[in-house]
Each structure stands twice: as structure tokens, then as C-alpha cells.
Design an enzyme around this catalytic site. Structure first.
Site, PDB file in Angstrom:
ATOM      1  N   ASP A  69       6.287 -17.996  13.126  1.00  0.00           N
ATOM      2  CA  ASP A  69       4.867 -17.684  13.067  1.00  0.00           C
ATOM      3  C   ASP A  69       4.739 -16.166  13.150  1.00  0.00           C
ATOM      4  OD1 ASP A  69       2.283 -19.138  12.912  1.00  0.00           O
ATOM      5  OD2 ASP A  69       1.810 -17.889  14.630  1.00  0.00           O
ATOM      6  N   ASP A 152       0.077  -6.742   3.211  1.00  0.00           N
ATOM      7  CA  ASP A 152       1.044  -5.764   2.693  1.00  0.00           C
ATOM      8  C   ASP A 152       0.405  -4.530   2.040  1.00  0.00           C
ATOM      9  OD1 ASP A 152       3.269  -7.046   3.598  1.00  0.00           O
ATOM     10  OD2 ASP A 152       3.839  -7.929   1.670  1.00  0.00           O
TER      11      ASP A 152
HETATM   12  P1  IMP Z   1       2.703 -16.961   8.742  1.00  0.00           P
HETATM   13  O1  IMP Z   1       2.766 -17.333  10.188  1.00  0.00           O
HETATM   14  O2  IMP Z   1       4.010 -16.480   8.198  1.00  0.00           O
HETATM   15  O3  IMP Z   1       2.050 -18.016   7.903  1.00  0.00           O
HETATM   16  O4  IMP Z   1       1.752 -15.683   8.648  1.00  0.00           O
HETATM   17  C1  IMP Z   1       0.381 -15.707   9.062  1.00  0.00           C
HETATM   18  C2  IMP Z   1      -0.399 -14.678   8.294  1.00  0.00           C
HETATM   19  O5  IMP Z   1       0.098 -13.354   8.603  1.00  0.00           O
HETATM   20  C3  IMP Z   1      -0.281 -14.788   6.767  1.00  0.00           C
HETATM   21  O6  IMP Z   1      -1.263 -15.640   6.259  1.00  0.00           O
HETATM   22  C4  IMP Z   1      -0.508 -13.356   6.318  1.00  0.00           C
HETATM   23  O7  IMP Z   1      -1.897 -13.072   6.256  1.00  0.00           O
HETATM   24  C5  IMP Z   1       0.091 -12.543   7.454  1.00  0.00           C
HETATM   25  N1  IMP Z   1       1.487 -12.171   7.147  1.00  0.00           N
HETATM   26  C6  IMP Z   1       2.614 -12.796   7.549  1.00  0.00           C
HETATM   27  N2  IMP Z   1       3.703 -12.168   7.082  1.00  0.00           N
HETATM   28  C7  IMP Z   1       3.245 -11.131   6.363  1.00  0.00           C
HETATM   29  C8  IMP Z   1       3.901 -10.109   5.610  1.00  0.00           C
HETATM   30  O8  IMP Z   1       5.146 -10.029   5.508  1.00  0.00           O
HETATM   31  N3  IMP Z   1       3.101  -9.226   5.000  1.00  0.00           N
HETATM   32  C9  IMP Z   1       1.738  -9.266   5.066  1.00  0.00           C
HETATM   33  N4  IMP Z   1       1.086 -10.198   5.733  1.00  0.00           N
HETATM   34  C10 IMP Z   1       1.830 -11.129   6.388  1.00  0.00           C
END
Ligand code: IMP
Length: 200
Positions: A69, A152
Site C-alpha cells: 500500500d 508522478d
Molecule cells: P497503491 O496503494 O499502490 O494503490 O497507491 C495508492 C495511490 O497512491 C495511487 O492511486 C496513486 O494515486 C498513488 N501512487 C502510488 N504509487 C505511486 C507512484 O509511483 N507514483 C505516483 N502516484 C502513486
């Protein structure tokens, strides 16, 4: 070879993790075991959500597994959007909506420091382990670049002048929050001595 489930339906994440871990472990995604239902993510911490997802798969499917997460923590916003990064602008919103809300909320605030933080929760042979990866940086005032996803376009990591969106994916992965957390997981798994028979 021992199989471990990576709790994700995201093929890009799976590919990234397989590239590091396949060899000693057979990495399978939750899609591959037909775990297609929405797994609850109701914790108010990044650690809690990662653990919740991993425990769900262990309890309902019986496999050793890991889940990640991630959140973007912006200092001027007291760590927001944090655990709510995916739904910052509302449930069902787009990445662009989230970026717009972030830029609007920050406005002209000169304090732009932020970090991406990933936590991976691993359940292996009855034990739980957490691995954290952090990349510090700052939020610029307008999006730049076309690569990547999420926040990003507005995130410039410390030590660089370009945003994650402007970087080659290999470079982003080598310094990113997720890349760092996955490397810690890989180091742990590569040194792990199984206590179960039939596995190495
Ligand atoms: P998750 O837990 O990987 O689903 O990430 C949750 C949210 O964080 C995503 O929906 C993105 O908005 C943001 N996020 C996660 N990883 C990245 C990244 O590498 N770059 C930019 N935004 C990220």
C-alpha cells in the site's frame, strides 16, 4: 519452488516485482488464484491496509502472500493525502482529479516537501513482516511529463530536477518508494531459511 501470492491485479506492479523475486520464489498474482473480489481497505494507515489485504488472502485462500500500500505524504497538509491518496478527490476520481485537488489545496504555499511511502506486508509460514520504502521530494506547481501514473507529474524526487513522469521507468523504479520496499522484501526472502519441509 515455493509459491507466494502478490496481492495485486496490477500487471505492471507484478512485472516489476517478478523481475526482482522470481528465481527462488514463484510469484503469482491474486488474479491467478481467482481472487477477483474487492478486498476491503478500511484501515486509516498505510501499514494497516497492506496488512489487511495480505491477511484477507491468507485467511480466505490459504496462501503465503504479500501486499503493498502506498501514500503520498505532503508536509504542508499534515501528511495528507496519505492513506487516502487513491481517492483524494473522491471515490471513483481520476489521477488528474487528484493532482488538481493537490495543487489547488497547496496553492502558493512555499512548503512543498513531500514523500511517497510504500509498505509491503508479508505473511510467511505463520508470521507477519513489514517492509517500508520512502522517497523524499517536493511537489511542483504544475504537472510535467507524460510517463508514470498518479502524482508522478508533480513529484520531483530529491537529488533530481525532473518529475517521476519525465524519468525513464527504470530510473524511477530504481529510486522509488515501491522499488525500495521491494528490494527490502527481496533481500529478506533471499536470506530466508524455511522452517517447512519440501521448501528450500
Ligand atoms: P497503491 O496503494 O499502490 O494503490 O497507491 C495508492 C495511490 O497512491 C495511487 O492511486 C496513486 O494515486 C498513488 N501512487 C502510488 N504509487 C505511486 C507512484 O509511483 N507514483 C505516483 N502516484 C502513486
Amino acid at each position: 519452488m515455493k509459491s507466494i501470492i502478490f496481492v495485486t491485479h496490477n500487471q505492471n506492479k507484478l512485472k516489476e516485482v517478478k523481475a526482482i523475486l522470481d528465481g527462488k520464489y514463484h510469484i503469482i498474482s491474486s488474479t491467478d488464484i481467482n481472487c477477483t473480489e474487492e478486498i476491503p481497505e478500511t484501515s486509516n494507515t498505510i501499514e494497516g491496509n497492506a496488512l489487511q489485504k495480505a491477511r484477507y488472502v491468507k485467511e480466505n485462500y490459504g496462501y503465503d502472500c504479500f501486499a503493498d500500500d502506498t501514500g503520498l505524504e505532503v508536509d504542508a497538509l499534515g501528511g495528507e493525502p496519505g492513506v487516502d491518496s487513491a481517492i483524494y478527490a473522491g471515490v471513483g476520481c481520476s489521477y488528474e482529479d487528484n493532482v488538481r485537488k493537490l495543487l489547488d489545496t497547496l496553492g502558493d504555499n512555499p512548503n512543498r516537501t513531500a514523500r511517497f511511502r510504500t509498505v509491503i506486508a508479508l505473511i510467511l509460514e505463520g508470521r507477519e513482516y513489514l517492509f517500508e520504502g520512502i522517497v523524499n521530494g517536493r511537489i511542483i506547481r504544475e504537472g510535467k511529463g507524460t510517463g508514470g501514473f498518479g502524482y508522478d507529474p508533480v513529484f520531483v524526487p530529491d537529488g533530481y530536477t525532473e518529475t517521476f513522469s519525465e524519468m525513464a521507468l527504470e530510473l524511477k523504479n530504481s529510486i522509488s518508494h515501491r522499488g525500495r520496499a521491494v528490494s527490502k522484501l527481496a533481500e529478506f526472502l533471499n536470506q530466508y531459511k524455511s522452517t517447512e519441509s519440501n521448501n528450500n
